[in-house]
Design a protein around this motif. Structure first.
Motif, PDB file in Angstrom:
ATOM      1  N   PRO B 115     -20.711   3.624 -21.985  1.00  0.00           N
ATOM      2  CA  PRO B 115     -20.186   4.998 -22.136  1.00  0.00           C
ATOM      3  C   PRO B 115     -19.465   5.538 -20.891  1.00  0.00           C
ATOM      4  CG  PRO B 115     -22.356   4.869 -23.095  1.00  0.00           C
ATOM      5  CD  PRO B 115     -22.112   3.543 -22.454  1.00  0.00           C
ATOM      6  N   ARG B 116     -20.004   5.300 -19.691  1.00  0.00           N
ATOM      7  CA  ARG B 116     -19.363   5.839 -18.483  1.00  0.00           C
ATOM      8  C   ARG B 116     -18.009   5.164 -18.244  1.00  0.00           C
ATOM      9  NH1 ARG B 116     -20.145   8.086 -13.396  1.00  0.00           N
ATOM     10  NH2 ARG B 116     -21.097   9.830 -14.472  1.00  0.00           N
ATOM     11  N   THR B 119     -15.508   6.358 -21.043  1.00  0.00           N
ATOM     12  CA  THR B 119     -15.009   7.735 -20.897  1.00  0.00           C
ATOM     13  C   THR B 119     -14.087   7.861 -19.669  1.00  0.00           C
ATOM     14  OG1 THR B 119     -17.094   8.287 -19.788  1.00  0.00           O
ATOM     15  CG2 THR B 119     -16.892   8.935 -22.099  1.00  0.00           C
ATOM     16  N   LEU B 160     -17.017  15.308 -19.816  1.00  0.00           N
ATOM     17  CA  LEU B 160     -17.521  14.259 -20.715  1.00  0.00           C
ATOM     18  C   LEU B 160     -17.779  12.982 -19.907  1.00  0.00           C
ATOM     19  CD1 LEU B 160     -18.054  13.495 -23.729  1.00  0.00           C
ATOM     20  CD2 LEU B 160     -15.748  12.550 -23.760  1.00  0.00           C
ATOM     21  N   THR B 161     -16.853  12.658 -19.007  1.00  0.00           N
ATOM     22  CA  THR B 161     -17.018  11.458 -18.164  1.00  0.00           C
ATOM     23  C   THR B 161     -18.189  11.650 -17.199  1.00  0.00           C
ATOM     24  OG1 THR B 161     -14.650  11.034 -18.283  1.00  0.00           O
ATOM     25  CG2 THR B 161     -15.849   9.945 -16.504  1.00  0.00           C
ATOM     26  N   SER B 164     -21.511  11.581 -19.087  1.00  0.00           N
ATOM     27  CA  SER B 164     -21.736  10.438 -19.993  1.00  0.00           C
ATOM     28  C   SER B 164     -22.898   9.560 -19.525  1.00  0.00           C
ATOM     29  CB  SER B 164     -20.466   9.604 -20.127  1.00  0.00           C
ATOM     30  OG  SER B 164     -20.107   9.101 -18.862  1.00  0.00           O
ATOM     31  N   PHE B 168     -25.808   9.631 -22.500  1.00  0.00           N
ATOM     32  CA  PHE B 168     -25.837   8.476 -23.394  1.00  0.00           C
ATOM     33  C   PHE B 168     -26.639   7.333 -22.775  1.00  0.00           C
ATOM     34  CE2 PHE B 168     -21.614  10.551 -23.975  1.00  0.00           C
ATOM     35  CZ  PHE B 168     -21.873  11.123 -25.204  1.00  0.00           C
ATOM     36  N   THR B 170     -26.855   4.145 -21.093  1.00  0.00           N
ATOM     37  CA  THR B 170     -25.852   3.475 -20.255  1.00  0.00           C
ATOM     38  C   THR B 170     -26.530   2.628 -19.186  1.00  0.00           C
ATOM     39  OG1 THR B 170     -24.084   3.894 -18.639  1.00  0.00           O
ATOM     40  CG2 THR B 170     -25.719   5.622 -18.870  1.00  0.00           C
TER      41      THR B 170
END
Lengths: 58, 234
Positions: B115-116, B119, B160-161, B164, B168, B170
């Motif tokens: 995710p990271r 994003t 969001l980044t 993340s 999430f 990760t």
């Protein structure tokens, strides 16, 4: 002795060198691009000013 | 033509920034200790995070400049926004590439669609599109309006980044906050590491301010050339 070797940090020097080559390389390229673009724009201004001066006499 | 004189304070800022960069580099290589598990590659962390910080700072400044442009319609805000996006993109790219270099020995892969990482890549692509789409608009006022709105909407990708890795599942470690259970490559910072990290953040903030000032001056000159060309074409 083997135990001591297992406790040593991983040998990752090459990745560190690659990382810092990218960091300094990209920053240097960006700085050069700023200098080159400025020089080109200054030349553009000079040309446009010369053309502007010539226009009324043409 | 009279060349625009370089402000004295900008020269001072150049010197201070270079001095800070030299000190930060010294701290990274000689002051901070070698991490016990990852070894030397952990030193990439200091400038990797600092570059990510500058990237996000650039996009934040662009969003603020976008709001300012929409409120005032002054071209200086468009120039500031474009300048901030360009610098943000350069440093976000450094952040992504150095992350991949760090990941190779630590995660045993250059890249994973975590995710990271995903994003961060989307964020970079959003701003790459900003630069490309701007070039397709000839009218300076329309271009500036488009750039302002895009920079504001595009900024949604920044939080969001940032969050993340906290929201999430990760494997990417976080510096501030609690790591996810599956995070790989996390480490406890010693006081010397923390000092180096904070000094790197300070240094990169100076680099951002310095480059932004230079880029805005360049933008003003580009604007002058464009106005002269438009005048001649009339």
């Amino acid at each position: 002795m083997n135990y001591l070797l297992l406790q040593a940090p991983a040998e990752t020097s090459n990745y560190m060198i690659a990382g810092y080559a990218v960091i300094f390389g990209v920053m240097l390229l960006y700085a050069i691009s700023l200098i080159v673009r400025r020089r080109n724009l200054e030349q553009d201004v000079q040309v446009l000013e010369t053309l502007g001066d010539q226009e009324p006499t043409a | 033509m009279e060349k625009e004189a370089k402000p004295r304070f900008l020269t001072i800022l150049d010197v201070v920034t270079v001095a800070l960069l030299i000190i930060a580099t010294y701290m990274v290589f000689f002051y901070a200790p070698t991490e016990a598990v990852m070894g030397q590659v952990q030193r990439v962390f200091y400038f990797h995070v600092a570059a990510g910080w500058v990237g996000m700072l650039g996009f934040l400044v662009a969003a603020i400049a976008g709001v300012a442009y929409l409120r005032t319609a002054k071209r200086k805000w468009d120039i500031a926004g474009l300048s901030a996006v360009e610098i943000g993109m350069v440093f976000a790219l450094i952040n992504i590439v150095t992350g991949a270099i760090w990941a190779r020995p630590i995660w045993n892969t250059w890249w994973t669609w975590d995710p990271r990482l995903t994003t961060a890549t989307i964020m970079e692509l959003i701003y790459a599109a900003y630069l490309l789409l701007r070039q397709g608009i000839e009218d300076p006022d329309r271009r500036a309006r488009f750039g302002a709105v895009y920079a504001i909407i595009g900024f949604l990708s920044v939080p969001l980044t940032f969050f993340s890795a906290r929201l999430f599942r990760t494997i990417h470690p976080v510096v501030i906050g609690t790591n996810q259970p599956g995070a790989e490559g996390a480490f406890d910072m010693t006081p010397l590491m923390l000092q180096t990290f904070l000094f790197s953040l300070l240094t990169f903030s100076f680099i951002f301010a310095d480059l932004l000032w230079h880029r805005i001056r360049l933008g003003r000159l580009a604007d002058k050339v464009e106005q002269m060309k438009l005048k001649m074409a009339e």
